[in-house]
Design a protein around this motif. Structure first.
Motif, short mmCIF file in Angstrom:
data_model
loop_
_atom_site.label_atom_id
_atom_site.label_comp_id
_atom_site.label_asym_id
_atom_site.label_seq_id
_atom_site.Cartn_x
_atom_site.Cartn_y
_atom_site.Cartn_z
N UNK A 68 0.84 -1.20 0.00
CA UNK A 68 0.00 0.00 0.00
C UNK A 68 0.87 1.25 0.00
N UNK A 69 0.52 2.21 -0.81
CA UNK A 69 1.21 3.51 -0.84
C UNK A 69 0.43 4.49 0.02
N UNK A 70 1.11 5.09 0.99
CA UNK A 70 0.47 6.02 1.92
C UNK A 70 1.01 7.41 1.66
N UNK A 71 0.12 8.32 1.28
CA UNK A 71 0.53 9.70 0.99
C UNK A 71 0.78 10.47 2.28
N UNK A 72 1.48 11.57 2.14
CA UNK A 72 1.77 12.41 3.31
C UNK A 72 0.51 12.92 3.97
N UNK A 73 -0.52 13.21 3.18
CA UNK A 73 -1.77 13.70 3.77
C UNK A 73 -2.44 12.64 4.64
N UNK A 74 -2.21 11.36 4.32
CA UNK A 74 -2.76 10.29 5.14
C UNK A 74 -1.87 9.99 6.34
N UNK A 75 -0.56 10.04 6.11
CA UNK A 75 0.37 9.75 7.21
C UNK A 75 0.39 10.86 8.24
N UNK A 104 -2.21 16.88 9.28
CA UNK A 104 -2.08 18.34 9.42
C UNK A 104 -1.08 18.93 8.43
N UNK A 105 -0.39 18.09 7.66
CA UNK A 105 0.67 18.61 6.80
C UNK A 105 0.16 19.59 5.76
#
Length: 200
Positions: free
Chosen positions: A41-48, A51-52
């Motif tokens: 699975x690829x996890x984007x910064x917005x999901x990880x 608040x980014x």
């Protein structure tokens, strides 16, 4: 030098925010699930790090506003930039250093339907990093340095343009005629530009 200082601060702040937004939209983590339950699975910064994106968008707004605000707000915005850089930098370091299950939980749940920290932790075999969290860290370091630079040098910046000023308008010269802009400025400050006019 003062004009260059303001320009440099604005450019670096906007650049930090833009790079931060770009980083947040990219893949930060790859998750391998136990037993081949699914492809990685690829996890984007917005999901990880939820608040980014909002914080980086706030940085963009700060950078734009920094080009027109007065001295007091320069210090306020400089301090806000430092706080955002420290908070977002710290949270990114936590993701990079610990790769917490909470950073991938939503993505795993969306892919498998499994919820709860313990079941997800048992399902996750490994979590690997991409380069994008490090790009975010670099952006936050630049933002931190820029915020400190603003706090140190803001007192020496030249004042913003006339149309952005909120203080009282200067009294028009008695020897020169008022143009349309001067008359409008006087009216906006509660002064009748025709008060001293003898013409009827």
């Amino acid at each position: 030098m003062t004009r260059r200082g303001r320009t440099l601060a604005v450019v670096l702040t906007v650049l930090s925010g833009a790079v931060g937004v770009l980083s947040a939209t990219q893949t930060w983590l790859h998750v391998a699930l136990a037993g081949g339950a699914s492809d990685d699975l690829a996890v984007a910064g917005t999901a990880a790090l939820a608040v980014s994106t909002p914080l980086c968008l706030a940085v963009l707004a700060l950078g734009v506003a920094l080009s027109i605000v007065g001295r007091v707000l320069r210090y306020v915005f400089g301090a806000i930039a430092v706080v955002i850089a420290l908070v977002l930098g710290y949270l990114t370091v936590v993701v990079v250093a610990t790769r917490p299950i909470s950073a991938v939980a939503r993505s795993v749940t969306d892919a498998t339907g499994i919820t709860g920290d313990e079941p997800i932790a048992q399902l996750v075999a490994s979590i690997s990093l991409t380069v994008w969290p490090f790009v975010m860290l670099v952006a936050m370091v630049v933002l931190l340095v820029t915020g400190v630079f603003v706090l140190v040098t803001a007192h020496s910046w030249s004042t913003s343009g006339r149309k952005y000023r909120t203080d009282a308008a200067p009294v028009a010269s008695a020897t020169g005629p008022l143009d349309a802009v001067d008359s409008w400025d006087d009216l906006s400050h509660g002064t009748d530009p025709t008060a001293g006019d003898d013409r009827r």
